[in-house]
Motif scaffolding. Structure first.
Motif, PDB file in Angstrom:
ATOM      1  N   GLY A 124       3.529  10.108 -13.960  1.00  6.78           N
ATOM      2  CA  GLY A 124       2.903   9.698 -12.876  1.00  6.78           C
ATOM      3  C   GLY A 124       1.143  10.094 -13.258  1.00  6.78           C
ATOM      4  N   ARG A 125       0.310   9.666 -12.386  1.00  6.31           N
ATOM      5  CA  ARG A 125      -1.117   9.623 -12.803  1.00  6.31           C
ATOM      6  C   ARG A 125      -1.701  11.046 -12.672  1.00  6.31           C
ATOM      7  NH1 ARG A 125      -2.810   4.794  -8.678  1.00  6.31           N
ATOM      8  NH2 ARG A 125      -1.817   3.253  -9.723  1.00  6.31           N
ATOM      9  N   LEU A 126      -1.001  11.987 -11.859  1.00  8.10           N
ATOM     10  CA  LEU A 126      -1.349  13.357 -11.640  1.00  8.10           C
ATOM     11  C   LEU A 126      -0.596  14.455 -12.671  1.00  8.10           C
ATOM     12  CD1 LEU A 126      -1.477  13.445  -7.711  1.00  8.10           C
ATOM     13  CD2 LEU A 126      -3.438  13.067  -9.235  1.00  8.10           C
ATOM     14  N   SER A 127      -1.060  14.098 -14.005  1.00  6.46           N
ATOM     15  CA  SER A 127      -0.261  14.809 -15.030  1.00  6.46           C
ATOM     16  C   SER A 127      -1.223  14.906 -16.193  1.00  6.46           C
ATOM     17  CB  SER A 127       1.284  14.087 -15.391  1.00  6.46           C
ATOM     18  OG  SER A 127       0.933  12.781 -15.937  1.00  6.46           O
ATOM     19  N   LEU A 182       3.768   5.818  -5.817  1.00  9.83           N
ATOM     20  CA  LEU A 182       3.759   5.799  -6.988  1.00  9.83           C
ATOM     21  C   LEU A 182       2.870   7.103  -7.688  1.00  9.83           C
ATOM     22  CD1 LEU A 182       3.656   2.198  -8.155  1.00  9.83           C
ATOM     23  CD2 LEU A 182       5.504   3.861  -8.609  1.00  9.83           C
ATOM     24  N   VAL A 183       1.834   7.582  -6.818  1.00  9.05           N
ATOM     25  CA  VAL A 183       1.011   8.338  -7.248  1.00  9.05           C
ATOM     26  C   VAL A 183       1.795   9.758  -6.724  1.00  9.05           C
ATOM     27  CG1 VAL A 183      -1.405   9.619  -6.479  1.00  9.05           C
ATOM     28  CG2 VAL A 183      -1.041   7.123  -7.105  1.00  9.05           C
ATOM     29  N   VAL A 184       2.115   9.753  -5.534  1.00  2.45           N
ATOM     30  CA  VAL A 184       2.760  11.120  -4.894  1.00  2.45           C
ATOM     31  C   VAL A 184       4.029  11.505  -5.375  1.00  2.45           C
ATOM     32  CG1 VAL A 184       3.397  12.000  -2.689  1.00  2.45           C
ATOM     33  CG2 VAL A 184       1.450  10.910  -2.740  1.00  2.45           C
ATOM     34  N   HIS A 240      -0.551  11.897 -18.562  1.00  2.00           N
ATOM     35  CA  HIS A 240      -1.551  10.662 -18.076  1.00  2.00           C
ATOM     36  C   HIS A 240      -2.888  10.883 -18.551  1.00  2.00           C
ATOM     37  CE1 HIS A 240      -2.775   7.105 -15.873  1.00  2.00           C
ATOM     38  NE2 HIS A 240      -3.959   7.704 -15.438  1.00  2.00           N
ATOM     39  N   SER A 250      -4.901   8.470 -21.378  1.00  2.00           N
ATOM     40  CA  SER A 250      -6.163   7.969 -21.029  1.00  2.00           C
ATOM     41  C   SER A 250      -7.109   8.339 -22.104  1.00  2.00           C
ATOM     42  CB  SER A 250      -6.795   8.574 -19.563  1.00  2.00           C
ATOM     43  OG  SER A 250      -5.836   8.081 -18.533  1.00  2.00           O
ATOM     44  N   ARG A 263       0.902  -1.044   0.165  1.00  2.00           N
ATOM     45  CA  ARG A 263       0.013  -0.249  -0.100  1.00  2.00           C
ATOM     46  C   ARG A 263       0.898   1.149   0.004  1.00  2.00           C
ATOM     47  NH1 ARG A 263      -5.681  -0.892   2.584  1.00  2.00           N
ATOM     48  NH2 ARG A 263      -5.794  -3.397   2.414  1.00  2.00           N
ATOM     49  N   GLN A 310       2.136   1.798  -3.424  1.00  2.00           N
ATOM     50  CA  GLN A 310       1.058   2.230  -4.292  1.00  2.00           C
ATOM     51  C   GLN A 310       0.779   3.919  -4.145  1.00  2.00           C
ATOM     52  OE1 GLN A 310      -2.391  -0.069  -3.572  1.00  2.00           O
ATOM     53  NE2 GLN A 310      -1.648  -1.869  -4.565  1.00  2.00           N
ATOM     54  N   VAL A 311       0.755   4.187  -2.764  1.00  2.00           N
ATOM     55  CA  VAL A 311       0.630   5.665  -2.591  1.00  2.00           C
ATOM     56  C   VAL A 311       2.076   6.424  -3.084  1.00  2.00           C
ATOM     57  CG1 VAL A 311       0.605   7.312  -0.696  1.00  2.00           C
ATOM     58  CG2 VAL A 311      -0.813   5.467  -0.532  1.00  2.00           C
TER      59      VAL A 311
END
Length: 163
Positions: free
Chosen positions: A141-144, A20-22, A147, A151, A14, A17-18
């Motif tokens: 990363g996901r916050l970009s 990888l986002v931050v 990304h 998507s 966990r 996983q966090v």
């Protein structure tokens, strides 16, 4: 019943996983800020290079190669290129657009800066290079925006796969 080992393994998963986002946005900001701050000092207005920036590139900055100092070739061109890159590339990094290319460009700039200011390697250039390489490896990363664009492209292709 879970063993302590399973609990620790689950907790570490966990945490990863966090992270990888931050991590990517934090890395992007950490690399962007020093370059952006430097870029702001280069301009007196829109595309008007400051006299101090021109002076540095023409008179002060030297390439230190194999124990000798050499003048920069085309100092005015280098000054404009550097000033533009130090504004545009950090902005691209902050929003996460063309992240890997921006990080690569800042890594190359860091290499050139190392040749100009060789004593800055431990406190500045090595951390900047590490940040750039980490971004090139991890991606935006996901916050970009990268990304988000990926998507949106996947959704347009039937079946959600690659074209």
């Amino acid at each position: 019943m879970s063993t302590a080992e399973d609990v620790v393994r689950d907790l570490l998963e966990r945490l990863a996983q966090v992270a990888l986002v931050v991590a990517p946005p934090v890395l992007r900001i950490a690399l962007a800020l020093p370059f952006f701050k430097s870029g702001l000092t280069k301009w007196d207005g829109f595309l008007s290079l400051s006299p101090a920036a021109s002076y540095l590139f023409e008179g002060e900055f030297k390439l230190h190669i194999f124990g000798h100092a050499y003048d920069l070739p085309f100092p005015a061109v280098f000054a404009y290129f550097d000033g533009i890159a130090e504004i545009v590339l950090p902005v691209l990094l902050i929003v996460g657009f063309a992240t890997r290319f921006s990080a690569l460009a800042l890594l190359i700039m860091t290499g050139v800066i190392q040749l100009v200011v060789p004593e800055g390697w431990a406190n500045f250039h090595l951390p900047w290079a590490a940040l750039a390489i980490a971004l090139m490896a991890l991606g935006p990363g996901r916050l970009s925006l990268d990304h988000l664009a990926a998507s949106l492209c996947r959704r347009r292709v039937p079946g959600g796969g690659r074209p």
